[in-house]
Design an enzyme around this catalytic site. Structure first.
Site, short mmCIF file in Angstrom:
data_model
loop_
_atom_site.label_atom_id
_atom_site.label_comp_id
_atom_site.label_asym_id
_atom_site.label_seq_id
_atom_site.Cartn_x
_atom_site.Cartn_y
_atom_site.Cartn_z
CD GLU A 12 6.86 4.29 2.03
OE1 GLU A 12 6.08 4.57 1.78
OE2 GLU A 12 7.76 4.45 2.88
CB CYS A 68 9.52 3.87 5.99
SG CYS A 68 7.58 3.36 5.52
#
Lengths: 528, 528
Positions: free
Chosen positions: A257, A294
């Protein structure tokens, strides 16, 4: 103070490494007292071998064993809440309340318990039976998993306690956790609890291991080692891409990620209808945790005109008035500043912020930038530089065509949000934009900011590259997240008593869902 | 004769390429008359752009449209059976009967029809609903898919008709098929039928496209192009790894099937109990289609001793007596010979074969090699050289420990088989070996050869690297195979009427299986 020990093959032991590092308190820029080792290759290889031995030992263990370990671990974390939150606060600057103690730690414990439940109910295995030809398949454990945790979630994504860890264990895999260098003390306590839980539930040595840091070279060696079966990595894009390349080259599944700016579209009807709600939603989401999520809304696309100008003005006022949060580290601070410089150099105008209000801690003023769509479209890659932290870029557009053109230039993102008029005034624009945005994001939201990732089976915390490395997987939400650390295993003509229980004719629990002849059922499979 | 046309953006058109190639009849080494173009980059890019346009056009189409296209295509293939088999026989040397006409073509048609049914029933979407928080997810189409077909299945893995093609279309994706250079004429007819079916069912231009060949450089450019969403590749390892690296670097899911030697273990009790059956099973499997299957048994591990010697002797006799089949191409012939040389140079002894019995066609004698376990273990990588064709290597072992040691040295394989005594005499050995072998293979077989891949939901035609690039996916068997060409899409707080039908509260067909609050059901979801 002696250098902290690493957890290898069931033992806390002195590292053989000669280099050490310390964490820094971001609230005062002072080093924290404990020193942590950089593990040399010999130590890493010992961990890999131990993990492989552990994988073989537990391979055919019933799911109950992994569930019990996870549950014992969750309880131990719960019992040490205050200690864990105290050290995490020192290492990350994130406030104990509400963030660490009321939000992140309970979420982390919940994730571990959900993973235990998923291990027990076996849903992740997707047992599939074709009785007529005695062909059966299910997902099974993949083998030793390495988890690299990020800086911004000291618990929920921690290499030894977070979602990747819990998913890997739920599938029956040993885990080597790699601490993030910015919160090694937090990670140490978690690993102590994991180790204690492993001993209590009689997991083999090497099932849970911890190292703090490696050289870059040893990191790539580690992910491509023959004992490694899969890797979870959440963190900086540059490092992630290096690890991904090393793992990809030898066909090891690696789930990375890497970055996401989470575009938010404010359509004109929504702004006209409920400007203040949009202002409040956006400001809270963008500044929460000093923007270090994020899923932080780093890009807002809205129509040009007086309504938007009014909205921007109020947001700027709120940004100026809001306290400036502490950033996680000096690295986060310098990266944020560099990203803002890059976006301004590309042509964005400063609305507010971009100052250094307090040299005694890591921080940067709440920053708002803006640019017109024409300029954005002319240099779209540069304007998508991730400014990780309390900063966002607003793009004003002449019309819906420009919004669509911006979507075409977007990299893959974890999320994309569209705010539209509740009475349908924006429906034409929505119908045009949503199908385009859908392909660029893992999670599409309506009238809602992307921060706040529910731990639910229907969550997708994933998305097209570079948000993640594969758009078919999620890092949050069981059972789907567990599939990342599983391999598909088919059994062809295998004698019935040799099959894993979930593939035998009799439903092993009377409750497990299985796909038999194309139908989901909790019943038994017919005998051939 | 004019160079054959490529199928780009809904039109058969003259290629802009200046280079051409011809296929060769492997049965007489003579070039076949038709010439085919090597597409230049401009043509490939035109195809990619057209595929992207088609992807946008069909994005929200009901599954019924894709199912109808696939079914129309299947019917057209069925109607042209004789023509298709005739040209495929000329290009591949594979016999029309039973292989092409009775086995492979019906299987291919069946795969396409199963994919149509899976598109219609929506099982691949795994609709998951969390009603309380209005969070919902399902798999959706990923975007344009490129399929590179291999040489050995002119129909069932063909870039424009095989399992990857059908899976990609079932998920609602346009496909650019890349013909294998050894059977371009077969592929041309299939593409003509696909195009006709696409026109008949009103698919947009660019939904189905065909090119024949590219330069290596353009191949890597193609898989990493921004319009490309995913890639399926079955074929040679070297080329596959180059494409995989290019796709991995930009985070495009690429599903490669590269090589597999499919270890078979004959345990001592099984040999003693039913030697002739083992001989017959193995010989038929190893020589079928001149051994040119990805699941060909290329490695047999058995105990040393008189029973095994007798077994090897009879197999050698059968190998010598059996007709020598024609190989697919000069490349297959030279690669097979080179592999046999490498395995012999590593220290294997020749049991039979390794001669060139007929220079008028591509072929090599049915070949059996043998080596002792000690030697195998000392140079395990070399002995696992894939000898694609009618050849196998037998490894004799002193004991079960050596069998286990061999498994530890195995690369990932599609399959692994264990033959054991039906009365339980081999059960200790089985219990020791099966859990080890399980982690190295996608499909574990008992008392059965690996050739013959049933098209079933419970099939796993996949396995750890280098068998494939990711051990969680299968290339055969719906709905699982469809997931390769899907992305996970979560809908967070999306207004109900904007949700795809499979995620709305009412079950769209009354029959679709959906995961609601952790339970599989064909019912409706509760209103929030």
């Amino acid at each position: 103070m002696a250098t902290q020990q690493v957890l290898i093959d069931g033992q806390w032991q002195a590292s053989k490494g000669t280099e050490t590092f310390q964490a820094t308190n971001p609230a005062n820029k002072q080093p924290l007292p404990e020193t942590f080792p950089v593990s040399p290759w010999s130590e890493i290889e010992a961990a890999l071998q131990a993990a492989e031995r552990a994988a073989r030992t537990v391979r055919n263990w019933p799911a109950e064993r992994f569930a019990k370990f996870l549950e014992a671990y969750a309880t131990k974390i719960e019992q040490r809440t205050d200690d864990i939150c105290r050290i995490a606060n020192l290492e990350t600057g994130l406030p104990v309340e509400p963030r660490l103690k009321t939000a992140e730690l309970p979420r982390t414990i919940n994730q571990i318990r959900q993973s235990a439940a998923a291990a027990r109910d076996g849903s992740w295995r997707v047992p599939t039976i074709d009785p007529k030809i005695n062909l059966r398949s299910c997902f099974g454990p993949i083998g030793p998993v390495i988890v690299f945790g990020p800086n911004n979630f000291p618990f929920a994504y921690n290499g030894i306690a977070g979602g990747d860890f819990a998913s890997a264990v739920a599938a029956g895999n040993p885990v080597i956790g790699k601490a993030h260098s910015s919160h090694p003390g937090t990670t140490k306590i978690l690993a102590e609890l994991a180790h204690a839980a492993a001993q209590e539930t009689e997991m083999p040595p090497g099932f849970v291991q911890l190292i703090y840091r490696t050289s870059h070279k040893d990191g790539t060696r580690m992910v491509s080692h023959h004992c490694t079966a899969a890797i979870g990595y959440t963190g900086a894009r540059t490092t992630g891409l290096v690890l991904k390349e090393a793992a990809d080259r030898v066909g090891k599944p690696i789930y990375v990620e890497l970055s996401s700016i989470n575009p938010v579209f404010f359509l004109s009807g929504a702004i006209a209808e409920r400007r203040q709600a949009l202002v409040d939603d956006f400001t809270a989401s963008c500044l929460m945790a000093t923007g270090q999520f994020c899923t932080n809304p780093g890009l807002v696309i809205l129509p040009e005109g007086p309504d938007s100008e009014a909205l921007i003005k109020v947001i700027a006022e709120k940004f100026n008035a809001a306290p400036v949060g502490t950033l996680l580290s000096g690295g986060v601070e310098s990266n944020l500043r560099a990203a803002i410089v890059a976006i301004r150099q590309a042509g964005a105008d400063l609305v507010c912020g971009d100052t250094s209000p307090d040299a005694s801690r890591f921080c940067h003023a709440n920053t708002l930038l803006r640019v017109k769509a024409d300029a954005f479209l002319a240099d779209a890659e540069k304007f998508q530089t991730e400014a990780f932290g309390n900063s966002s870029l607003f793009v004003t557009t002449k019309n819906v065509d420009q919004m669509a053109a911006i979507i075409d230039k977007l990299e893959g993102n974890l999320t994309g949000s569209i705010y539209s008029h509740t009475g349908g005034q924006d429906d034409d624009a929505y119908d045009r934009l949503a199908p385009l945005l859908r392909q660029h994001v893992g999670r599409l939201l309506n009238d809602k900011m992307p921060t706040g990732v529910a731990v639910s089976a229907a969550m997708n915390h994933g998305g097209p590259f570079p948000a993640t490395g594969h758009p078919g997987f999620t890092a949050v939400g069981v059972p789907a997240a567990i599939h990342r650390f599983a391999m598909l295993q088919s059994y062809d003509n295998v004698r019935h008593h040799r099959l894993p229980p979930c593939l035998q004719n009799q439903n092993p629990t009377g409750k497990q869902w299985r796909l038999i002849d194309g139908q989901w059922t909790q019943g038994d499979a017919p005998s051939a």
